[in-house]
Every structure is written in C-alpha cells, then in structure tokens.
Enzyme design. Sequence first.
Site, PDB file in Angstrom:
ATOM      1  N   ARG A   1      41.681  27.190  35.321  1.00 39.49           N
ATOM      2  CA  ARG A   1      40.302  27.091  36.083  1.00 39.49           C
ATOM      3  C   ARG A   1      40.134  25.805  36.247  1.00 39.49           C
ATOM      4  NH1 ARG A   1      40.810  31.208  38.345  1.00 39.49           N
ATOM      5  NH2 ARG A   1      39.581  32.863  38.449  1.00 39.49           N
TER       6      ARG A   1
ATOM      7  N   CYS B   1      33.506  35.640  37.310  1.00 34.58           N
ATOM      8  CA  CYS B   1      34.583  36.458  38.003  1.00 34.58           C
ATOM      9  C   CYS B   1      35.595  36.866  37.264  1.00 34.58           C
ATOM     10  CB  CYS B   1      34.932  35.905  39.295  1.00 34.58           C
ATOM     11  SG  CYS B   1      36.183  36.388  40.225  1.00 34.58           S
TER      12      CYS B   1
ATOM     13  N   HIS C   1      32.535  31.464  44.531  1.00 32.20           N
ATOM     14  CA  HIS C   1      31.862  32.610  43.838  1.00 32.20           C
ATOM     15  C   HIS C   1      31.807  32.411  42.320  1.00 32.20           C
ATOM     16  CE1 HIS C   1      35.816  33.824  43.945  1.00 32.20           C
ATOM     17  NE2 HIS C   1      35.611  34.671  43.138  1.00 32.20           N
ATOM     18  N   GLU C   2      32.371  31.359  41.706  1.00 36.49           N
ATOM     19  CA  GLU C   2      32.241  31.579  40.265  1.00 36.49           C
ATOM     20  C   GLU C   2      31.356  30.220  39.748  1.00 36.49           C
ATOM     21  OE1 GLU C   2      36.502  32.988  38.349  1.00 36.49           O
ATOM     22  OE2 GLU C   2      35.809  31.099  37.912  1.00 36.49           O
TER      23      GLU C   2
ATOM     24  N   ARG D   1      27.927  46.231  46.369  1.00 39.35           N
ATOM     25  CA  ARG D   1      29.495  46.266  45.971  1.00 39.35           C
ATOM     26  C   ARG D   1      30.121  44.931  46.788  1.00 39.35           C
ATOM     27  NH1 ARG D   1      32.670  51.461  46.699  1.00 39.35           N
ATOM     28  NH2 ARG D   1      30.843  52.389  45.522  1.00 39.35           N
TER      29      ARG D   1
ATOM     30  N   CYS E   1      24.508  52.649  40.133  1.00 43.46           N
ATOM     31  CA  CYS E   1      23.625  51.768  39.051  1.00 43.46           C
ATOM     32  C   CYS E   1      23.217  52.787  38.097  1.00 43.46           C
ATOM     33  CB  CYS E   1      22.804  50.980  39.705  1.00 43.46           C
ATOM     34  SG  CYS E   1      23.283  49.502  40.649  1.00 43.46           S
TER      35      CYS E   1
ATOM     36  N   CYS F   1      22.080  46.935  42.289  1.00 38.88           N
ATOM     37  CA  CYS F   1      20.560  47.212  42.740  1.00 38.88           C
ATOM     38  C   CYS F   1      19.777  47.828  41.845  1.00 38.88           C
ATOM     39  CB  CYS F   1      20.583  47.883  44.226  1.00 38.88           C
ATOM     40  SG  CYS F   1      21.055  49.617  43.798  1.00 38.88           S
TER      41      CYS F   1
ATOM     42  N   CYS G   1      20.924  52.902  42.727  1.00 37.08           N
ATOM     43  CA  CYS G   1      21.685  53.830  43.505  1.00 37.08           C
ATOM     44  C   CYS G   1      22.472  54.772  42.475  1.00 37.08           C
ATOM     45  CB  CYS G   1      22.824  53.060  44.428  1.00 37.08           C
ATOM     46  SG  CYS G   1      24.016  52.034  43.306  1.00 37.08           S
TER      47      CYS G   1
ATOM     48  N   CYS H   1      27.958  49.429  42.531  1.00 36.93           N
ATOM     49  CA  CYS H   1      26.604  49.580  43.309  1.00 36.93           C
ATOM     50  C   CYS H   1      26.933  49.793  44.747  1.00 36.93           C
ATOM     51  CB  CYS H   1      25.825  48.278  42.945  1.00 36.93           C
ATOM     52  SG  CYS H   1      24.216  48.222  44.071  1.00 36.93           S
TER      53      CYS H   1
ATOM     54  N   CYS I   1      38.618  30.103  42.229  1.00 31.14           N
ATOM     55  CA  CYS I   1      39.421  31.337  41.933  1.00 31.14           C
ATOM     56  C   CYS I   1      40.303  31.608  43.135  1.00 31.14           C
ATOM     57  CB  CYS I   1      38.359  32.399  41.901  1.00 31.14           C
ATOM     58  SG  CYS I   1      38.952  34.088  41.738  1.00 31.14           S
ATOM     59  N   HIS I   2      41.476  32.201  42.792  1.00 29.16           N
ATOM     60  CA  HIS I   2      42.270  32.797  44.010  1.00 29.16           C
ATOM     61  C   HIS I   2      41.532  33.355  45.008  1.00 29.16           C
ATOM     62  CE1 HIS I   2      46.304  32.500  41.553  1.00 29.16           C
ATOM     63  NE2 HIS I   2      46.329  31.772  42.536  1.00 29.16           N
ATOM     64  N   THR I   3      40.588  34.158  44.888  1.00 30.28           N
ATOM     65  CA  THR I   3      39.928  34.931  46.062  1.00 30.28           C
ATOM     66  C   THR I   3      39.201  33.802  46.958  1.00 30.28           C
ATOM     67  OG1 THR I   3      39.268  36.607  44.501  1.00 30.28           O
ATOM     68  CG2 THR I   3      38.284  36.896  46.458  1.00 30.28           C
TER      69      THR I   3
HETATM   70  P1  NAD Z   1      47.635  34.849  39.729  1.00 29.56           P
HETATM   71  O1  NAD Z   1      48.501  34.965  41.032  1.00 29.56           O
HETATM   72  O2  NAD Z   1      47.416  33.631  39.144  1.00 29.56           O
HETATM   73  O3  NAD Z   1      48.811  35.700  38.703  1.00 29.56           O
HETATM   74  C1  NAD Z   1      49.544  36.793  38.851  1.00 29.56           C
HETATM   75  C2  NAD Z   1      50.802  36.580  38.046  1.00 29.56           C
HETATM   76  O4  NAD Z   1      51.554  37.905  38.116  1.00 29.56           O
HETATM   77  C3  NAD Z   1      51.636  35.354  38.260  1.00 29.56           C
HETATM   78  O5  NAD Z   1      51.926  34.836  37.205  1.00 29.56           O
HETATM   79  C4  NAD Z   1      52.838  36.020  38.875  1.00 29.56           C
HETATM   80  O6  NAD Z   1      54.189  35.218  38.314  1.00 29.56           O
HETATM   81  C5  NAD Z   1      53.041  37.486  38.000  1.00 29.56           C
HETATM   82  N1  NAD Z   1      53.699  38.421  38.743  1.00 29.56           N
HETATM   83  C6  NAD Z   1      53.815  38.906  40.000  1.00 29.56           C
HETATM   84  N2  NAD Z   1      54.601  39.967  40.485  1.00 29.56           N
HETATM   85  C7  NAD Z   1      54.903  40.247  39.146  1.00 29.56           C
HETATM   86  C8  NAD Z   1      55.695  41.233  38.618  1.00 29.56           C
HETATM   87  N3  NAD Z   1      56.370  42.230  39.549  1.00 29.56           N
HETATM   88  N4  NAD Z   1      56.115  41.421  37.205  1.00 29.56           N
HETATM   89  C9  NAD Z   1      55.447  40.610  36.252  1.00 29.56           C
HETATM   90  N5  NAD Z   1      54.657  39.462  36.905  1.00 29.56           N
HETATM   91  C10 NAD Z   1      54.359  39.360  38.146  1.00 29.56           C
HETATM   92  O7  NAD Z   1      46.558  36.010  39.881  1.00 29.56           O
HETATM   93  P2  NAD Z   1      45.184  36.109  39.078  1.00 29.56           P
HETATM   94  O8  NAD Z   1      44.058  35.349  39.798  1.00 29.56           O
HETATM   95  O9  NAD Z   1      45.429  36.218  37.607  1.00 29.56           O
HETATM   96  O10 NAD Z   1      44.849  37.683  39.769  1.00 29.56           O
HETATM   97  C11 NAD Z   1      45.810  38.849  39.179  1.00 29.56           C
HETATM   98  C12 NAD Z   1      45.172  39.921  40.161  1.00 29.56           C
HETATM   99  O11 NAD Z   1      44.237  40.458  39.768  1.00 29.56           O
HETATM  100  C13 NAD Z   1      45.419  39.780  41.470  1.00 29.56           C
HETATM  101  O12 NAD Z   1      46.073  40.744  42.401  1.00 29.56           O
HETATM  102  C14 NAD Z   1      43.915  39.777  41.904  1.00 29.56           C
HETATM  103  O13 NAD Z   1      43.697  40.141  43.575  1.00 29.56           O
HETATM  104  C15 NAD Z   1      43.426  40.868  41.052  1.00 29.56           C
HETATM  105  N6  NAD Z   1      41.977  40.738  40.752  1.00 29.56           N
HETATM  106  C16 NAD Z   1      41.325  42.060  40.719  1.00 29.56           C
HETATM  107  C17 NAD Z   1      40.036  42.205  40.434  1.00 29.56           C
HETATM  108  C18 NAD Z   1      39.523  43.466  40.078  1.00 29.56           C
HETATM  109  O14 NAD Z   1      38.142  43.349  39.841  1.00 29.56           O
HETATM  110  N7  NAD Z   1      40.345  44.618  40.196  1.00 29.56           N
HETATM  111  C19 NAD Z   1      39.221  40.962  40.425  1.00 29.56           C
HETATM  112  C20 NAD Z   1      40.044  39.731  40.576  1.00 29.56           C
HETATM  113  C21 NAD Z   1      41.395  39.495  40.824  1.00 29.56           C
HETATM  114 ZN    ZN Z   2      23.204  49.970  43.026  1.00 29.35          ZN
END
Ligand code: NAD
Ligand code: ZN
Length: 415
Positions: free
Chosen positions: A408, A213, A105-106, A153, A141, A135, A138, A149, A83-85
């Site tokens: 993926r 994830c 983590h996935e 978290r 939860c 958990c 809390c 959590c 994953c990107h993270t």
């Molecule tokens: P990714 O980089 O694969 O995809 C992001 C897409 O957004 C890209 O295709 C990019 O071209 C496009 N983009 C960027 N700026 C833009 C704009 N201004 N207008 C239109 N499109 C635009 O990322 P991903 O893995 O799909 O993750 C997306 C987001 O979700 C990330 O910010 C990530 O950190 C976040 N995320 C949040 C959670 C959560 O729980 N809230 C969990 C996981 C990931």
């Molecule tokens: Zn909890």
Amino acid sequence: MVICQHTLFTINTHSLIFSHLSQSNTNKTQRRSKFIMSTTGQIIRCKAAVCWEAGKPLVMEEVEVAPPQKHEVRIKILFTSLCHTDVYFWEAKGQTPLFPRIFGHEAGGIVESVGEGVTDLQPGDHVLPIFTGECGDCPHCHSEESNMCDLLRINTERGGMIHDGESRFSINGKPIYHFLGTSTFSEYTVVHSGQVAKINPEAPLDKVCIVSCGLSTGLGATLNVAKPKKGQSVAIFGLGAVGLAAAEGARIAGAGRIIGVDLNPKRFEEAKKFGVTEFVNPKEHDKPVQQVIAEMTNGGVDRSVECTGSIQAMIQAFECVHDGWGVAVLVGVPSKDDAFKTHPMNLLNERTLKGTFFGNYKPKTDIPGVVEKYMNKELELEKFITHTVPFSEINKAFDYMLKGESIRCIITMGA
Ligand code: NAD
Ligand code: ZN
C-alpha cells in the site's frame, strides 16, 4: 449542476480542518460552528488528480466540488491510498471507458458538510468513505448475513450520484465522472451517506485509511467467513495485499500454521512479516498443489482463502481443504468466462465452499470495529504501508503498484 446559485469559494488547501483539530474541546465547538458557516452550501474549489484518458498519468487540476445533496456528505480527504481496482479501471481494459474521471476509493477524511436528510453524520466527524454501502433499509441490510445492499452495492459503471445521476465535480462547467461513489483522489469529495463509516476520531487517518477496501476484504474473508479455530491450519492462495490481509486475519484468529501459495517467489519474503511460515510455489512441484498441501498437512488444511482471481487457484483452494470439516473461501474476482469445476464428491465428503464480498463486513455497522481492532493493537496496519507520497506525486503510487513494489502507498493530501 447549477453553479450560479452558490457563491464560489476558494479554499486554502491546508485549511480549516487542520487548525480546527488542534483546538481544545471548547474552542473546537466554537471553531466547528465557524467552520460550518464558512463553506456549507458553497462550491469548493480544490485540487484533484483527474484521469482524462485511459492509462495516461493523472493530471492535477483545480476542480469545483458542489455542495452535498439529499443523503450526501462532502468530505475533506486527508489521506488516500491506491488499490489494484483503481489501476484496473484507470487502464480501462475490458470495461466501458468513462473519462474524465476521478479515481480513488481507499481514504480517510473529515466531514465538511452534510446534505438534506443526513442524520447520522455531522461536520467534523472522522470517516472512511467505502466503495460499497449500507442503506439500512433493504432486505440485505436487514439480514444479519449479508452486506450486499440493494441500493449501494458496488457499481463500477456509475459516474454520477444516485440522487440525480449528476456529478458533483466540474472543471469550467464540464462534469468530471465519479468512481465507485467515492472519488478520493480529490481534496474534497461528495459521497452518499450510506457509503460513509464514522470512526474513532483518535484513529490516525494516515494508517486506518487502508481499512476502506483491500485490508478489510482479506481480513474479513478469514475472520468472518473462513473462521479458523485457534491452532488450525490455513492456506492463503495469492500473497498480494488482499491475501496478506487474509493472513493477518489468520494470525489474529490464532491459526497454528499459515501456508502461503503464490506463483511469485518474491512475495514469500514479504509474507513472513505477516506470520506466513510455510510456502508453496505451484511451479516448483510436479504434483497438483492440492496433493502437495494434503501431504504437508496430513490430509488437508482446515481452512483456505483464495485471493488470486485465478480459476485454477480457486479450484485448488477448495480441493486442498480437509474432508469432514474443511472450509474454502473465494475472494478473487475471476475472468468473465471462467467456470468452477470440481467433482461433487469433494462436497459430499463434507468440504464447504464459500465466497465473500468485502469480507462480509457491513460498511457502516462493522468498519468502525475494524478500526477499533487497530486501536486495541490487535490488528497491525503499519506492515501493509510500504510507501508514502505527497498528493502532487500521485503518479508515483501507480508506478510502485505497476512494478509490484508496493503493498500500500499512502497519498498525503495537501502535500
Ligand atoms: P495482487 O495481484 O496483488 O495479488 C494476487 C497474487 O496472486 C499475486 O501475488 C499473484 O502472483 C498470485 N497468483 C496469481 N495466480 C496464482 C495462482 N494460480 N496460484 C497462486 N498464486 C497466484 O491482487 P490483490 O490486490 O491482492 O487482489 C487479489 C484478488 O482479490 C483480486 O482478484 C481482486 O480482484 C480480488 N478482490 C476481491 C474483493 C472481494 O470483495 N471479493 C475485493 C477486492 C479485491
Ligand atoms: Zn441496503
């Protein structure tokens, strides 16, 4: 970590669980008890992909994995995905570097043994480790509305286990840091039991591992938070893995129109498989995207889900929803100094702005249900899986992601 208390146990990597799975039910029970006796309480030596330094290829090492302690389980990982993270923390730009570390983590795997106090999981259970936990005790939860959590978290800075702050991984006595409490780029890992979702044992782990994830984050943002009604229009900002999962949620909800917004036109072709039928590239318009979308939809979309991390896109995603009923959901993680700016009239005119973490899913309570959606053929996972590599070639998964070629990539352990 006290290694000398335990007999060292070297395990054949394809080992017991695979053979144990192929048995009939009666044999399974016999095998299970034999299996428990063979590794429970022992240190396991196995392969792990260790990151020694930021941005450098991972190195396949033999690591020692200590037995699970209080409220922990040790899991044999069968499949993991990137994953990107993981990539973000591997690059370690803008965070406190913590190395050597085992990322990942996935994943999907099978419980090998459980520590003291674990009552809801047992050896042989099929599970998904999750980067955030539940958990069960809390205020979050206990709340039906929250999945944040207090105890479990997401914590990206923690390199050891909550119980004692220590790592369960080591090489020649030197500890290797954990990542997100999951560290799934290892044939065996130790995870807090509150971060382990027990799933249907019939579910193919090479597919459902992605539910851990990004998939659930996007899917839940639409299904649990934006909640489009049948026939409504939904705009998805950002067509990466999370945005495509949000589009899958819109498809499942029966959305009438799914409009994809991305700066990268390459994403549009892929997105067609996810039911996205109309595309807006902000770069191709002189007008603000909000206005483009309002014109396309007679005043605005019914729902929008932002999955970019760009503050501009967050504001656009909010301002493009219809007044009176429109709901916008923010998912992307913004930069540190970003501030959300909009005219309050946009809210007074009955638009709703929401944000969500992990799609509002409670990891232990709700994730087994997401797996069931796949088993019932309601949710399609195959289209997210663009690549597969053996564990020994895990660095290729990083290359695919860095080049933007993969949604993926599944990493097969023991291969
Ligand atoms: P990714 O980089 O694969 O995809 C992001 C897409 O957004 C890209 O295709 C990019 O071209 C496009 N983009 C960027 N700026 C833009 C704009 N201004 N207008 C239109 N499109 C635009 O990322 P991903 O893995 O799909 O993750 C997306 C987001 O979700 C990330 O910010 C990530 O950190 C976040 N995320 C949040 C959670 C959560 O729980 N809230 C969990 C996981 C990931
Ligand atoms: Zn909890």
